[in-house]
Design a protein around this motif. Structure first.
Motif, mmCIF file in Angstrom:
data_model
loop_
_atom_site.group_PDB
_atom_site.id
_atom_site.type_symbol
_atom_site.label_atom_id
_atom_site.label_comp_id
_atom_site.label_asym_id
_atom_site.label_seq_id
_atom_site.Cartn_x
_atom_site.Cartn_y
_atom_site.Cartn_z
ATOM 1 N N SER A 8 0.871 -1.176 0.000
ATOM 2 C CA SER A 8 0.000 0.000 0.000
ATOM 3 C C SER A 8 0.904 1.221 0.000
ATOM 4 O O SER A 8 1.815 1.318 0.835
ATOM 5 N N TYR A 9 0.674 2.119 -0.950
ATOM 6 C CA TYR A 9 1.516 3.308 -1.020
ATOM 7 C C TYR A 9 0.722 4.509 -1.528
ATOM 8 O O TYR A 9 -0.226 4.376 -2.285
ATOM 9 N N ALA A 10 1.144 5.661 -1.052
ATOM 10 C CA ALA A 10 0.606 6.926 -1.546
ATOM 11 C C ALA A 10 1.611 7.451 -2.572
ATOM 12 O O ALA A 10 2.816 7.219 -2.438
ATOM 13 N N PHE A 11 1.103 8.122 -3.583
ATOM 14 C CA PHE A 11 2.018 8.649 -4.591
ATOM 15 C C PHE A 11 1.418 9.873 -5.269
ATOM 16 O O PHE A 11 0.214 10.102 -5.237
ATOM 17 N N GLU A 12 2.308 10.618 -5.877
ATOM 18 C CA GLU A 12 1.928 11.704 -6.771
ATOM 19 C C GLU A 12 2.833 11.581 -7.975
ATOM 20 O O GLU A 12 4.061 11.525 -7.836
ATOM 21 N N SER A 13 2.242 11.514 -9.164
ATOM 22 C CA SER A 13 3.060 11.434 -10.374
ATOM 23 C C SER A 13 2.903 12.721 -11.176
ATOM 24 O O SER A 13 1.812 13.299 -11.243
ATOM 25 N N THR A 14 4.025 13.165 -11.728
ATOM 26 C CA THR A 14 4.040 14.349 -12.578
ATOM 27 C C THR A 14 4.935 14.078 -13.780
ATOM 28 O O THR A 14 5.738 13.143 -13.778
ATOM 29 N N LEU A 15 4.799 14.934 -14.777
ATOM 30 C CA LEU A 15 5.751 14.935 -15.872
ATOM 31 C C LEU A 15 6.996 15.679 -15.397
ATOM 32 O O LEU A 15 6.971 16.349 -14.357
ATOM 33 N N LEU A 16 8.057 15.586 -16.146
ATOM 34 C CA LEU A 16 9.307 16.233 -15.770
ATOM 35 C C LEU A 16 9.161 17.748 -15.648
ATOM 36 O O LEU A 16 9.852 18.378 -14.860
ATOM 37 N N ASP A 17 8.205 18.334 -16.372
ATOM 38 C CA ASP A 17 7.990 19.781 -16.293
ATOM 39 C C ASP A 17 7.068 20.182 -15.136
ATOM 40 O O ASP A 17 6.733 21.344 -14.981
ATOM 41 N N GLY A 18 6.654 19.200 -14.318
ATOM 42 C CA GLY A 18 5.816 19.489 -13.157
ATOM 43 C C GLY A 18 4.324 19.322 -13.387
ATOM 44 O O GLY A 18 3.531 19.445 -12.450
ATOM 45 N N PRO A 51 0.920 17.797 -13.291
ATOM 46 C CA PRO A 51 0.393 16.677 -12.509
ATOM 47 C C PRO A 51 -0.267 15.618 -13.401
ATOM 48 O O PRO A 51 -0.889 15.947 -14.402
ATOM 49 N N CYS A 52 -0.114 14.361 -13.000
ATOM 50 C CA CYS A 52 -0.738 13.254 -13.740
ATOM 51 C C CYS A 52 -1.751 12.539 -12.847
ATOM 52 O O CYS A 52 -2.936 12.742 -12.994
ATOM 53 N N TYR A 53 -1.256 11.733 -11.914
ATOM 54 C CA TYR A 53 -2.138 10.946 -11.053
ATOM 55 C C TYR A 53 -1.621 10.998 -9.622
ATOM 56 O O TYR A 53 -0.464 11.330 -9.378
ATOM 57 N N GLN A 54 -2.499 10.613 -8.686
ATOM 58 C CA GLN A 54 -2.080 10.554 -7.282
ATOM 59 C C GLN A 54 -3.004 9.662 -6.481
ATOM 60 O O GLN A 54 -4.120 9.348 -6.901
ATOM 61 N N SER A 55 -2.500 9.238 -5.350
ATOM 62 C CA SER A 55 -3.318 8.590 -4.323
ATOM 63 C C SER A 55 -2.791 9.100 -2.990
ATOM 64 O O SER A 55 -1.656 9.555 -2.898
ATOM 65 N N THR A 56 -3.615 9.044 -1.976
ATOM 66 C CA THR A 56 -3.234 9.585 -0.670
ATOM 67 C C THR A 56 -3.027 8.465 0.333
ATOM 68 O O THR A 56 -3.390 7.312 0.086
ATOM 69 N N SER A 57 -2.501 8.819 1.493
ATOM 70 C CA SER A 57 -2.331 7.809 2.548
ATOM 71 C C SER A 57 -3.685 7.350 3.076
ATOM 72 O O SER A 57 -3.813 6.240 3.576
ATOM 73 N N GLU A 58 -4.723 8.188 2.942
ATOM 74 C CA GLU A 58 -6.068 7.793 3.353
ATOM 75 C C GLU A 58 -6.716 6.854 2.328
ATOM 76 O O GLU A 58 -7.594 6.075 2.656
ATOM 77 N N ASP A 59 -6.312 6.966 1.084
ATOM 78 C CA ASP A 59 -6.842 6.129 0.000
ATOM 79 C C ASP A 59 -5.665 5.668 -0.875
ATOM 80 O O ASP A 59 -5.516 6.100 -2.017
ATOM 81 N N PRO A 60 -4.805 4.798 -0.322
ATOM 82 C CA PRO A 60 -3.576 4.431 -1.029
ATOM 83 C C PRO A 60 -3.826 3.496 -2.208
ATOM 84 O O PRO A 60 -4.866 2.842 -2.297
ATOM 85 N N LYS A 61 -2.851 3.448 -3.089
ATOM 86 C CA LYS A 61 -2.839 2.455 -4.181
ATOM 87 C C LYS A 61 -2.322 1.166 -3.553
ATOM 88 O O LYS A 61 -1.395 1.173 -2.750
ATOM 89 N N VAL A 62 -2.938 0.051 -3.916
ATOM 90 C CA VAL A 62 -2.527 -1.252 -3.390
ATOM 91 C C VAL A 62 -2.225 -2.163 -4.572
ATOM 92 O O VAL A 62 -3.061 -2.326 -5.460
ATOM 93 N N ILE A 63 -1.017 -2.720 -4.580
ATOM 94 C CA ILE A 63 -0.625 -3.649 -5.637
ATOM 95 C C ILE A 63 0.083 -4.850 -5.027
ATOM 96 O O ILE A 63 0.545 -4.791 -3.893
ATOM 97 N N THR A 64 0.164 -5.906 -5.793
ATOM 98 C CA THR A 64 0.989 -7.053 -5.438
ATOM 99 C C THR A 64 2.164 -7.049 -6.405
ATOM 100 O O THR A 64 1.965 -7.082 -7.633
ATOM 101 N N ILE A 65 3.364 -6.998 -5.876
ATOM 102 C CA ILE A 65 4.571 -6.930 -6.702
ATOM 103 C C ILE A 65 4.667 -8.180 -7.576
ATOM 104 O O ILE A 65 4.533 -9.301 -7.099
ATOM 105 N N GLY A 66 4.865 -7.942 -8.863
ATOM 106 C CA GLY A 66 4.997 -9.032 -9.821
ATOM 107 C C GLY A 66 3.710 -9.397 -10.524
ATOM 108 O O GLY A 66 3.701 -10.247 -11.409
#
Length: 162
Positions: free
Chosen positions: A79-89, A91-106
């Motif tokens: 479970s992780y929170a993230f913010e993604s942007t392009l190199l110029d800043g 914004p693309c996508y995000q998730s918060t610690s209250e609503d994290p992205k959850v993945i299984t590695i692999g």
């Protein structure tokens, strides 16, 4: 009387491109593009003053805070929170610690650069990934917010590792 001009002008013959030659041309073109992207990322890091390590695949990682919890490995549920942007800043996508992205590695479902980066971290870590296109959305982007051939910046906080 008819004059018929001779067409004996020399014709430059082109070598036929075989499959190996075409493959080598694509490989050289890809290597050139990857080197340009790596140079672009390196210049960006120098401009913003971040110290990053680059993996053999071309992923750049800035560890802001080392995690002290469980290490992320293959098949970890993360479970992780993230913010993604392009190199110029941009914004693309995000998730918060209250609503994290959850993945299984692999198991997929996320850019391969994100999976690779997460596997260098532990629970509680804060990091920044600079992900070249070949580890993200490639030549075509995601057809929504990420244009083709875009370098992505991911600010990541690892919340939980199972």
């Amino acid at each position: 009387m008819f004059l018929v001009p001779a067409c004996d002008t020399p014709v430059q013959e082109q070598e036929e491109s075989g499959p190996n030659q075409v493959s080598e041309q694509f490989i050289r073109a890809n290597q050139y593009m990857q080197q340009r992207q790596q140079d672009h990322i390196s210049a960006f890091l120098e401009r913003v003053g971040w110290s990053a390590k680059v993996t053999p695949s071309g992923l750049w990682i800035v560890v802001e805070k080392a995690g002290e919890g469980r290490r992320i490995v293959e098949n970890s549920r993360v479970s992780y929170a993230f913010e993604s942007t392009l190199l110029d800043g941009t914004p693309c996508y995000q998730s918060t610690s209250e609503d994290p992205k959850v993945i299984t590695i692999g198991k997929g479902g996320v850019e391969s650069g994100v999976e690779q980066g997460l596997q260098k971290l532990s629970e509680g870590a804060l990091a920044i990934f600079l992900i070249p296109p070949h580890l993200a959305h490639g030549n075509f982007g995601d057809r929504e917010k990420i244009p083709g051939n875009s370098v992505l910046i991911y600010h990541v906080e690892v919340i939980k590792v199972d």
